[in-house]
Scaffold this active site. Structure first.
Site, PDB file in Angstrom:
ATOM      1  N   TYR A  57     -18.083  15.280  21.271  1.00 12.77           N
ATOM      2  CA  TYR A  57     -18.061  13.819  21.147  1.00 12.77           C
ATOM      3  C   TYR A  57     -17.902  13.195  22.535  1.00 12.77           C
ATOM      4  CZ  TYR A  57     -16.980  14.776  16.183  1.00 12.77           C
ATOM      5  OH  TYR A  57     -16.983  15.221  14.884  1.00 12.77           O
ATOM      6  N   TYR A 218     -15.420  13.850   5.900  1.00 15.73           N
ATOM      7  CA  TYR A 218     -15.857  13.021   7.031  1.00 15.73           C
ATOM      8  C   TYR A 218     -16.993  12.104   6.601  1.00 15.73           C
ATOM      9  CZ  TYR A 218     -19.859  16.093   8.600  1.00 15.73           C
ATOM     10  OH  TYR A 218     -21.024  16.816   8.726  1.00 15.73           O
ATOM     11  N   GLY A 294     -13.006   6.318  11.331  1.00 18.44           N
ATOM     12  CA  GLY A 294     -13.076   5.928  12.736  1.00 18.44           C
ATOM     13  C   GLY A 294     -12.762   4.455  12.908  1.00 18.44           C
ATOM     14  N   ARG A 296     -13.098   1.353  16.199  1.00 16.86           N
ATOM     15  CA  ARG A 296     -13.447   1.038  17.589  1.00 16.86           C
ATOM     16  C   ARG A 296     -12.394   0.161  18.267  1.00 16.86           C
ATOM     17  NH1 ARG A 296     -18.746   1.665  19.451  1.00 16.86           N
ATOM     18  NH2 ARG A 296     -20.238   2.500  17.948  1.00 16.86           N
ATOM     19  N   GLN A 300      -9.521  -2.710  13.415  1.00 17.71           N
ATOM     20  CA  GLN A 300     -10.129  -1.777  12.454  1.00 17.71           C
ATOM     21  C   GLN A 300      -9.164  -0.646  12.112  1.00 17.71           C
ATOM     22  OE1 GLN A 300     -13.824  -0.408  14.158  1.00 17.71           O
ATOM     23  NE2 GLN A 300     -14.858  -2.374  13.899  1.00 17.71           N
TER      24      GLN A 300
END
Length: 327
Positions: A57, A218, A294, A296, A300
């Site tokens: 990643y 995931y 996830g 950012r 969030q």
């Protein structure tokens, strides 16, 4: 937050785990390092103690960001989950993909999990994460060029040395898990699962339930598709891998949004966003131990963590399941 043990282990992880793929920027258009660090710190403040990352990643970037974000947090208050077996700096194994790094340079990524490579990758991950051990070490993808027993003998050695606590796999089917277990006992399998991607429920989920293996789901938000914010005419940033995926083509987006419209009243009833409802539904599914989400930015991350506060009744779950089954 809720905490759940992985498989037969004593390792407890947060039911909502921070997924740090987008934090590395690679294949997601871009990332802001400071925003990513703040997102991880905020998630931890709201009880998300587990972070899932991988060397590939951002070619080390995601692990470095995670390492920076957890500085100052007592090591026993965070669980680090990372991976191995995707090399961009070595042309061994099987070519997985042609890609570009965060600077736009062309790179080739190989699936390779030979013994010496596993040992090397672990040392590199420990340095980037700034830690002495990895809580869960997972092979990223099956490597058909290396015998499975060779790969897991290397993990056994790392466990003996105290550099790894427990072993898991990613993207393995039931047969591959069985073969790996002839060498080393696994605690988990990290695989894609969402309302619109449920193939694992046929074979892998039943195997994991039967053999006491945890499933780390995931892309439970289907890479943002299940937020309800993607429209059929959505324009992706340059370098965003989602633009070419089947699930992000106009017809599939339209069909998905129709499903989301049906379950939105339940989200509204709980004063929750669609994203939060989807995350809560995911960890309520039989066999699913945790959902990786996830973020950012801090906003969030907080929203994802607070999905745990939704308490769905049996009737609400049945309603959602009926809509999902008819998707």
């Amino acid at each position: 937050m809720e905490y759940r043990k992985l498989g037969h282990s004593d390792l407890e992880v947060s039911a909502i785990t921070f997924g740090a793929w987008a934090a590395g920027g690679w294949m997601w258009g871009s990332t802001d390092r400071n925003d990513a660090i703040e997102a991880i710190k905020t998630a931890h403040e709201y009880g998300v103690t587990s972070i899932d990352t991988a060397p590939v990643y951002g070619q080390g970037t995601s692990e470095e960001i995670v390492g920076e974000a957890i500085k100052g947090i007592p090591r026993d208050q965070v669980q680090l989950l990372t991976k191995f077996g995707m090399r961009w700096d070595l042309d061994k194994g099987k070519l997985a993909m042609h890609s570009k790094d965060n600077d736009g340079n062309k790179i080739d990524i190989y699936k390779y999990a030979g013994k010496e490579s596993v040992i090397f990758e672990c040392e590199q991950s420990l340095k980037r994460l700034g830690t002495d051990f990895i809580d869960l070490y997972q092979i990223h993808w099956p490597d058909e060029t290396t015998p499975i027993d060779e790969t897991f003998e290397a993990i056994s050695r790392l466990i003996e040395q105290g550099k790894v606590k427990f072993a898991g796999v990613c993207n393995y089917n039931a047969a591959q898990m069985k073969e790996a277990e002839e060498t080393l006992k696994l605690v988990s399998n990290q695989i894609p699962f969402s309302m619109v991607t449920r193939g694992i429920e046929k074979e892998t989920v039943p195997y994991c339930i039967e053999s006491n293996k945890s499933i780390l789901a995931y892309s439970p938000m289907e890479r943002g598709l299940l937020t309800g914010k993607i429209t059929p005419d959505y324009k992706f940033e340059e370098g965003d891998h989602r633009a070419d995926l089947p699930h992000f083509q106009p017809d599939f987006v339209k069909k998905t949004n129709e499903l989301l419209d049906k379950i939105k009243p339940i989200a509204d009833e709980h004063k929750a966003s669609l994203s939060q409802l989807v995350l809560r539904w995911t960890i309520e599914r039989e066999g699913i131990t945790i959902a990786l989400a996830g973020a950012r930015n801090a906003k969030q991350a907080k929203q994802n963590a607070q999905a745990i506060d939704i308490k769905l009744s049996k009737e609400e779950l049945k309603t959602i399941n009926d809509y999902v089954d008819h998707f």
